[in-house]
Structure formats: structure tokens, C-alpha cells
Design a protein around this motif. Sequence first.
Motif, PDB file in Angstrom:
ATOM      1  N   GLU A   1      25.113  14.798   2.199  1.00 51.88           N
ATOM      2  CA  GLU A   1      24.067  15.025   1.207  1.00 51.88           C
ATOM      3  C   GLU A   1      24.633  14.962  -0.207  1.00 51.88           C
ATOM      4  OE1 GLU A   1      24.637  17.140   3.856  1.00 51.88           O
ATOM      5  OE2 GLU A   1      23.000  16.373   5.079  1.00 51.88           O
ATOM      6  N   ASP A   2      25.816  15.570  -0.399  1.00 51.98           N
ATOM      7  CA  ASP A   2      26.447  15.524  -1.716  1.00 51.98           C
ATOM      8  C   ASP A   2      26.863  14.098  -2.067  1.00 51.98           C
ATOM      9  OD1 ASP A   2      26.124  18.242  -2.171  1.00 51.98           O
ATOM     10  OD2 ASP A   2      28.127  18.759  -1.443  1.00 51.98           O
ATOM     11  N   ALA A   3      27.367  13.357  -1.093  1.00 50.51           N
ATOM     12  CA  ALA A   3      27.753  11.964  -1.334  1.00 50.51           C
ATOM     13  C   ALA A   3      26.537  11.149  -1.762  1.00 50.51           C
ATOM     14  CB  ALA A   3      28.390  11.362  -0.084  1.00 50.51           C
ATOM     15  N   GLU A   4      25.422  11.357  -1.073  1.00 55.69           N
ATOM     16  CA  GLU A   4      24.200  10.610  -1.399  1.00 55.69           C
ATOM     17  C   GLU A   4      23.668  10.981  -2.780  1.00 55.69           C
ATOM     18  OE1 GLU A   4      19.737   9.745   0.391  1.00 55.69           O
ATOM     19  OE2 GLU A   4      21.048  11.167   1.410  1.00 55.69           O
ATOM     20  N   GLN A   5      23.711  12.257  -3.097  1.00 60.94           N
ATOM     21  CA  GLN A   5      23.096  12.738  -4.324  1.00 60.94           C
ATOM     22  C   GLN A   5      23.943  12.491  -5.576  1.00 60.94           C
ATOM     23  OE1 GLN A   5      21.760  16.776  -4.041  1.00 60.94           O
ATOM     24  NE2 GLN A   5      20.963  16.809  -6.114  1.00 60.94           N
ATOM     25  N   TYR A   6      25.266  12.579  -5.460  1.00 64.22           N
ATOM     26  CA  TYR A   6      26.102  12.601  -6.658  1.00 64.22           C
ATOM     27  C   TYR A   6      27.049  11.419  -6.841  1.00 64.22           C
ATOM     28  CZ  TYR A   6      24.625  17.487  -6.620  1.00 64.22           C
ATOM     29  OH  TYR A   6      23.879  18.632  -6.600  1.00 64.22           O
ATOM     30  N   VAL A   7      27.241  10.598  -5.819  1.00 59.60           N
ATOM     31  CA  VAL A   7      28.292   9.575  -5.888  1.00 59.60           C
ATOM     32  C   VAL A   7      27.708   8.170  -5.947  1.00 59.60           C
ATOM     33  CG1 VAL A   7      30.330   8.636  -4.729  1.00 59.60           C
ATOM     34  CG2 VAL A   7      29.836  11.074  -4.554  1.00 59.60           C
ATOM     35  N   THR A   8      28.245   7.371  -6.844  1.00 57.92           N
ATOM     36  CA  THR A   8      28.003   5.935  -6.847  1.00 57.92           C
ATOM     37  C   THR A   8      29.353   5.248  -6.652  1.00 57.92           C
ATOM     38  OG1 THR A   8      28.054   5.973  -9.269  1.00 57.92           O
ATOM     39  CG2 THR A   8      25.908   5.800  -8.241  1.00 57.92           C
ATOM     40  N   ILE A   9      29.305   4.052  -6.120  1.00 58.01           N
ATOM     41  CA  ILE A   9      30.527   3.320  -5.813  1.00 58.01           C
ATOM     42  C   ILE A   9      30.633   2.100  -6.706  1.00 58.01           C
ATOM     43  CG2 ILE A   9      31.729   1.992  -4.032  1.00 58.01           C
ATOM     44  CD1 ILE A   9      31.755   4.960  -3.528  1.00 58.01           C
ATOM     45  N   ASP A  10      31.831   1.904  -7.216  1.00 56.53           N
ATOM     46  CA  ASP A  10      32.156   0.701  -7.971  1.00 56.53           C
ATOM     47  C   ASP A  10      33.377   0.087  -7.303  1.00 56.53           C
ATOM     48  OD1 ASP A  10      32.066  -1.271  -9.877  1.00 56.53           O
ATOM     49  OD2 ASP A  10      32.535   0.034 -11.567  1.00 56.53           O
ATOM     50  N   THR A  11      33.684  -1.143  -7.656  1.00 60.95           N
ATOM     51  CA  THR A  11      34.856  -1.795  -7.080  1.00 60.95           C
ATOM     52  C   THR A  11      35.880  -2.101  -8.156  1.00 60.95           C
ATOM     53  OG1 THR A  11      33.814  -3.968  -7.318  1.00 60.95           O
ATOM     54  CG2 THR A  11      33.618  -2.893  -5.174  1.00 60.95           C
ATOM     55  N   ASN A  12      37.114  -2.090  -7.751  1.00 60.79           N
ATOM     56  CA  ASN A  12      38.217  -2.585  -8.568  1.00 60.79           C
ATOM     57  C   ASN A  12      38.567  -3.916  -7.930  1.00 60.79           C
ATOM     58  OD1 ASN A  12      40.490  -3.053 -10.065  1.00 60.79           O
ATOM     59  ND2 ASN A  12      41.701  -1.431  -9.110  1.00 60.79           N
ATOM     60  N   GLU A  13      38.199  -5.001  -8.597  1.00 63.30           N
ATOM     61  CA  GLU A  13      38.396  -6.305  -7.982  1.00 63.30           C
ATOM     62  C   GLU A  13      38.888  -7.339  -8.980  1.00 63.30           C
ATOM     63  OE1 GLU A  13      34.345  -8.512  -7.364  1.00 63.30           O
ATOM     64  OE2 GLU A  13      34.046  -6.406  -6.846  1.00 63.30           O
TER      65      GLU A  13
END
Length: 79
Positions: A23-35
Motif C-alpha cells: 500500500e505504501d509502495a502504491e501510494q508514495y513511490v514512483t519509478i524512474d530509470t537510470n538508462e
Amino acid sequence: MSHGFEGEGKNQVLAEALGISEEDAEQYVTIDTNESDDGLIYGYIAIFDDSTPQAVLDAAGVGRDRSVDLGPNVFDEEE
């Protein structure tokens, strides 16, 4: 381009990698990439929202920049 962090199960993988709840991952985290410029992924970056409770940040080991570097294989499916 499709990245491994799309689709169902993303929040479960994030939660396990960061030591927080789904639930915390869904609510507070966005993912970006280092590419690279040609799309080679060196790793993923979990970026926490400014509204994330301190307890969640502490559990995930978040630094001052409100992010955590994740490895390039964090979203790989096990064979």
C-alpha cells in the motif's frame, strides 16, 4: 519502450525491495530509470512523494533526496 516495472505485481516487488508495505509502495513511490541514451537500463530509482510519512522513509532507507537506487534486475521475473 516497455520497462519491467509496468503491470501487475509492481507494487509487491517494490515493497519487498524497499522493506515497506504494498500500500505504501502504491501510494508514495514512483519509478524512474537510470538508462543510457540508447535505452540500456543501468538501474531503477524509487522516488518517494513529499507526503510520505517519515516512518516509511526510514523503513526504506531513503536519503535526503527522497530516492533509493534499485538494481537493474529488481523487476526481473524468476525462472
